[in-house]
Design a protein around this motif. Structure first.
Motif, PDB file in Angstrom:
ATOM      1  N   PHE A   7      -5.330  -7.355  30.184  1.00 42.91           N
ATOM      2  CA  PHE A   7      -6.029  -6.613  29.137  1.00 42.91           C
ATOM      3  C   PHE A   7      -5.357  -5.258  28.904  1.00 42.91           C
ATOM      4  CE2 PHE A   7      -8.962  -3.054  28.573  1.00 42.91           C
ATOM      5  CZ  PHE A   7      -9.513  -3.345  27.336  1.00 42.91           C
ATOM      6  N   ARG A  11      -3.482  -4.090  25.564  1.00 46.45           N
ATOM      7  CA  ARG A  11      -3.981  -2.913  24.863  1.00 46.45           C
ATOM      8  C   ARG A  11      -2.886  -1.859  24.733  1.00 46.45           C
ATOM      9  NH1 ARG A  11      -8.861  -0.169  24.379  1.00 46.45           N
ATOM     10  NH2 ARG A  11      -7.179   1.235  24.294  1.00 46.45           N
ATOM     11  N   VAL A 209     -19.276   3.931  24.442  1.00 42.36           N
ATOM     12  CA  VAL A 209     -19.778   2.560  24.544  1.00 42.36           C
ATOM     13  C   VAL A 209     -19.829   2.113  26.000  1.00 42.36           C
ATOM     14  CG1 VAL A 209     -19.010   1.917  22.246  1.00 42.36           C
ATOM     15  CG2 VAL A 209     -17.541   1.440  24.222  1.00 42.36           C
ATOM     16  N   GLY A 210     -19.489   3.010  26.917  1.00 43.54           N
ATOM     17  CA  GLY A 210     -19.673   2.686  28.331  1.00 43.54           C
ATOM     18  C   GLY A 210     -18.478   2.046  29.005  1.00 43.54           C
ATOM     19  N   ALA A 211     -17.263   2.403  28.545  1.00 38.11           N
ATOM     20  CA  ALA A 211     -16.076   1.903  29.241  1.00 38.11           C
ATOM     21  C   ALA A 211     -15.917   2.684  30.552  1.00 38.11           C
ATOM     22  CB  ALA A 211     -14.844   2.100  28.376  1.00 38.11           C
ATOM     23  N   PHE A 215     -10.863   1.396  32.690  1.00 37.92           N
ATOM     24  CA  PHE A 215     -10.595   0.711  31.419  1.00 37.92           C
ATOM     25  C   PHE A 215     -10.038   1.672  30.379  1.00 37.92           C
ATOM     26  CE2 PHE A 215     -12.718  -3.026  32.895  1.00 37.92           C
ATOM     27  CZ  PHE A 215     -12.234  -4.037  32.077  1.00 37.92           C
TER      28      PHE A 215
ATOM     29  N   ARG B  96     -24.012   1.629  28.670  1.00 36.06           N
ATOM     30  CA  ARG B  96     -24.068   0.317  28.014  1.00 36.06           C
ATOM     31  C   ARG B  96     -25.494  -0.074  27.640  1.00 36.06           C
ATOM     32  NH1 ARG B  96     -19.837  -2.404  32.228  1.00 36.06           N
ATOM     33  NH2 ARG B  96     -18.395  -0.643  32.070  1.00 36.06           N
ATOM     34  N   GLU B 115     -12.807  -5.952  14.789  1.00 35.85           N
ATOM     35  CA  GLU B 115     -12.146  -5.376  15.972  1.00 35.85           C
ATOM     36  C   GLU B 115     -12.876  -4.137  16.479  1.00 35.85           C
ATOM     37  OE1 GLU B 115      -7.495  -6.649  15.169  1.00 35.85           O
ATOM     38  OE2 GLU B 115      -8.347  -4.878  14.199  1.00 35.85           O
ATOM     39  N   PHE B 119     -14.292  -4.110  20.112  1.00 37.34           N
ATOM     40  CA  PHE B 119     -13.739  -3.068  20.973  1.00 37.34           C
ATOM     41  C   PHE B 119     -14.747  -2.625  22.043  1.00 37.34           C
ATOM     42  CE2 PHE B 119     -12.497   1.515  21.539  1.00 37.34           C
ATOM     43  CZ  PHE B 119     -11.257   1.258  22.086  1.00 37.34           C
ATOM     44  N   ALA B 120     -16.007  -2.465  21.619  1.00 41.97           N
ATOM     45  CA  ALA B 120     -17.049  -2.006  22.552  1.00 41.97           C
ATOM     46  C   ALA B 120     -17.201  -2.978  23.713  1.00 41.97           C
ATOM     47  CB  ALA B 120     -18.368  -1.842  21.815  1.00 41.97           C
ATOM     48  N   GLU B 122     -14.692  -5.295  24.611  1.00 41.76           N
ATOM     49  CA  GLU B 122     -13.394  -5.405  25.303  1.00 41.76           C
ATOM     50  C   GLU B 122     -13.238  -4.329  26.370  1.00 41.76           C
ATOM     51  OE1 GLU B 122     -10.507  -5.058  22.242  1.00 41.76           O
ATOM     52  OE2 GLU B 122     -10.913  -7.060  21.431  1.00 41.76           O
ATOM     53  N   VAL B 123     -13.566  -3.093  26.004  1.00 37.14           N
ATOM     54  CA  VAL B 123     -13.307  -1.993  26.930  1.00 37.14           C
ATOM     55  C   VAL B 123     -14.347  -1.913  28.046  1.00 37.14           C
ATOM     56  CG1 VAL B 123     -12.088  -0.629  25.228  1.00 37.14           C
ATOM     57  CG2 VAL B 123     -14.531  -0.257  25.558  1.00 37.14           C
ATOM     58  N   THR B 124     -15.337  -2.805  27.987  1.00 36.87           N
ATOM     59  CA  THR B 124     -16.270  -2.834  29.103  1.00 36.87           C
ATOM     60  C   THR B 124     -16.065  -4.108  29.912  1.00 36.87           C
ATOM     61  OG1 THR B 124     -17.914  -3.700  27.566  1.00 36.87           O
ATOM     62  CG2 THR B 124     -18.023  -1.368  28.094  1.00 36.87           C
ATOM     63  N   GLY B 125     -14.957  -4.790  29.648  1.00 38.65           N
ATOM     64  CA  GLY B 125     -14.566  -5.908  30.500  1.00 38.65           C
ATOM     65  C   GLY B 125     -15.265  -7.221  30.211  1.00 38.65           C
ATOM     66  N   ARG B 167     -21.740  -2.100  16.126  1.00 40.25           N
ATOM     67  CA  ARG B 167     -21.043  -1.793  17.365  1.00 40.25           C
ATOM     68  C   ARG B 167     -22.019  -1.283  18.428  1.00 40.25           C
ATOM     69  NH1 ARG B 167     -16.716   2.792  16.970  1.00 40.25           N
ATOM     70  NH2 ARG B 167     -18.627   4.005  16.751  1.00 40.25           N
ATOM     71  N   HIS B 171     -23.840  -4.589  22.590  1.00 37.55           N
ATOM     72  CA  HIS B 171     -24.086  -4.596  24.041  1.00 37.55           C
ATOM     73  C   HIS B 171     -25.496  -5.009  24.411  1.00 37.55           C
ATOM     74  CE1 HIS B 171     -20.688  -3.215  26.229  1.00 37.55           C
ATOM     75  NE2 HIS B 171     -20.450  -2.248  25.372  1.00 37.55           N
TER      76      HIS B 171
END
Lengths: 294, 245
Positions: A7, A11, A209-211, A215, B96, B115, B119-120, B122-125, B167, B171
């Motif tokens: 990932f 990215r 958004v909570g990354a 990440f 989240r 996308e 994205f929201a 993807e970046v949280t796995g 977006r 979650h």
């Protein structure tokens, strides 16, 4: 773990190309800085080689008494050769000394006056080559105490001056390289910081958004590594392209120097790849860090 | 749409507070009290308007909720977690549970609508195979299925804000926090956005919306919390933008 790795890589790749202008600017800066660094490295290597070439000329010359026993001579030579400071010992016989004197006279275009002499006035001598010129005194004192040595030729002042000069030049070279290195470090890290700054909004959204920190961080670190490796590859390409014409031009100069082209190109390759990768990664790491610590 | 089902399917318990502020004071390093002794309980499924002039403390309150800032005194509890005691590495997990919508949308211009929403996740796995259905679901919810492959600058303001709301929802958050979501939109579009937020609320998601829009607040007769100089001066259900009488 593997999916996180993939990932981050994908990215990083996306990030690089979607912000192509900024990424290419960072890569160009990286390339120029690596070229600057490696050129100085190469100049430094040539410079050091020149210094050791000069230093190689420093030796201790001890004139010997006439009519010494061969066994005493062999014994002294063996003890000299065993000294850690000594690189090589050469025996110059009376005849050899005369021959060298004649050669020198004729090279200077002066008449050879030696046929007017009854016998050969020149002493036999031992020419001792040193590992380090700074050891001059030790070896000279050792020779001075030997019974078969008539006189140790005194070049102490010259040697001292040469040693302090070469030491100064070496330190200066290292300092200069350190200064260039720091300049490169700051410029590259600042360039990457600008590239990351341009994506502050993206980082902001990720945070909101909570990354998790990992990440957010790793894609940028991989992107930094990509910039570094790309810059390194271009720099090496330029260096390889420049090496051929440059060495043809410099061949006369370099051929007298104890320079090892193989080891220099290996060092430069490691230097360029290592600093490119390192600077890219560190630059990205510290730039993203500013956004993570809240 | 049956009440009591969150988008994610979990049951809503209206007695359970999703957000509790207990005697919260926030003093900035310059000595200014941005919030003073604020008490606020938001039960699950509530719809709350947060009103007040600029500088009244709305933005500070929002920052406390997403733990961008920590309260100087008092506790902020979100879905049972005391934010001040939360270890740093747990902060992303709490975020989240919150969907955030901004006045300026904060969409990424180099990504399409789809996308931006994906994205929201993807970046949280989130795994790829779970991203696509989740994105399609919220696209349908906000009515942007047709525009999914367009870039933000090809969209109208209302469509951009709907993308941002999608977006925020992808979650399955417990609460949506909207900071002046209609501030950049004309009245008709503002109403569209409000309709959307009300619908999301009907699905069981708690909504907290900071706004300056007196017409909307007065017309909807929802719960209104008014801030003035960092204090809650009014907290009434069915109130207007201005104090009654």
């Amino acid at each position: 773990m593997l999916s996180f790795f993939l990932f981050s890589i994908s990215r990083a790749w996306q990030g690089f190309w979607r912000n192509a202008a900024m990424s290419l600017a960072a890569t160009a800066t990286m390339t120029l800085m690596l070229l600057l660094l490696s050129s100085f490295w190469i100049v430094q290597a040539g410079f050091l080689a020149s210094l050791s070439y000069v230093e190689d000329k420093v030796g201790v010359v001890a004139d010997l008494d006439d009519n010494i026993r061969q066994s005493a001579l062999t014994d002294l030579q063996a003890r000299l050769a065993a000294m850690p400071e000594v690189r090589a010992v050469e025996y110059v016989s009376k005849e050899e000394a005369l021959r060298r004197y004649r050669e020198q006279r004729s090279a200077q275009g002066q008449d050879d006056l030696t046929p007017f002499l009854n016998d050969n006035p020149l002493p036999a001598s031992l020419e001792v080559k040193l590992r380090r010129p700074a050891d001059y005194r030790t070896v000279a004192e050792f020779l001075g105490a030997e019974p078969i040595v008539a006189k140790v030729q005194n070049i102490e002042d010259t040697t001292d001056r040469l040693v302090s000069l070469t030491n100064f030049l070496r330190t200066f070279g290292v300092l200069l390289l350190a200064v260039i290195g720091s300049i490169v470090l700051f410029i590259v890290i600042n360039t990457i910081r600008l590239a990351v700054l341009g994506r502050a909004e993206e980082i902001e959204v990720m945070r909101l958004v909570g990354a998790s920190d990992a990440f957010i961080r790793w894609p940028f670190v991989f992107e930094g590594a990509l910039v570094g490796l790309l810059g390194a590859a271009i720099s090496l390409g330029v260096l390889v392209g420049a090496a051929e014409p440059l060495s043809r031009f410099m061949v006369g100069f370099f051929s007298i120097l104890p320079i090892n082209v193989g080891s220099i190109s290996r060092d430069v390759t490691i230097l360029v790849l290592g600093s490119g990768l390192g600077l890219g990664v560190i630059g990205a790491w510290v730039s993203v860090r500013t956004y993570l610590i809240r | 749409m049956p009440r009591g089902n969150r988008a994610g399917g979990a049951m809503v318990d209206p007695r359970r507070p999703v957000l509790v502020l207990n005697d919260v004071t926030k003093t900035y390093p310059n000595g200014r009290d941005a919030l003073k002794d604020v008490d606020l309980v938001v039960p699950e499924g509530d719809f709350v308007f947060l009103v007040g002039a600029s500088g009244a403390g709305k933005s500070t309150l929002m920052k406390l909720l997403i733990r961008d800032e920590l309260a100087t005194q008092g506790t902020v509890t979100l879905d049972g977690d005391d934010l001040a005691r939360l270890p740093r590495r747990k902060v992303p997990h709490v975020r989240r549970k919150i969907g955030i919508v901004f006045q300026d949308f904060k969409l990424l211009p180099t990504k399409t609508v789809r996308e931006n929403i994906a994205f929201a996740l993807e970046v949280t796995g989130t795994s790829r195979r779970r991203i696509k259905p989740a994105v399609n679901r919220v696209l349908a919810l906000v009515g942007l299925t047709e525009q999914a492959e367009q870039y933000p600058k090809q969209l109208s303001g209302g469509e951009q804000q709907r993308t941002a709301i999608a977006r925020a929802l992808v979650h399955d958050p417990r609460i949506v926090i909207a900071d002046e979501p209609t501030g950049n939109l004309d009245p008709l579009i503002s109403w569209e956005i409000l309709q959307l937020l009300l619908r999301i609320n009907e699905l069981g998601v708690t909504v907290l919306m900071a706004t300056h829009d007196a017409d909307i607040v007065t017309a909807l007769r929802k719960r209104v919390v008014a801030l003035e100089e960092g204090r809650v001066i009014r907290d009434e259900v069915g109130g207007g933008y201005h104090r009654a009488g």
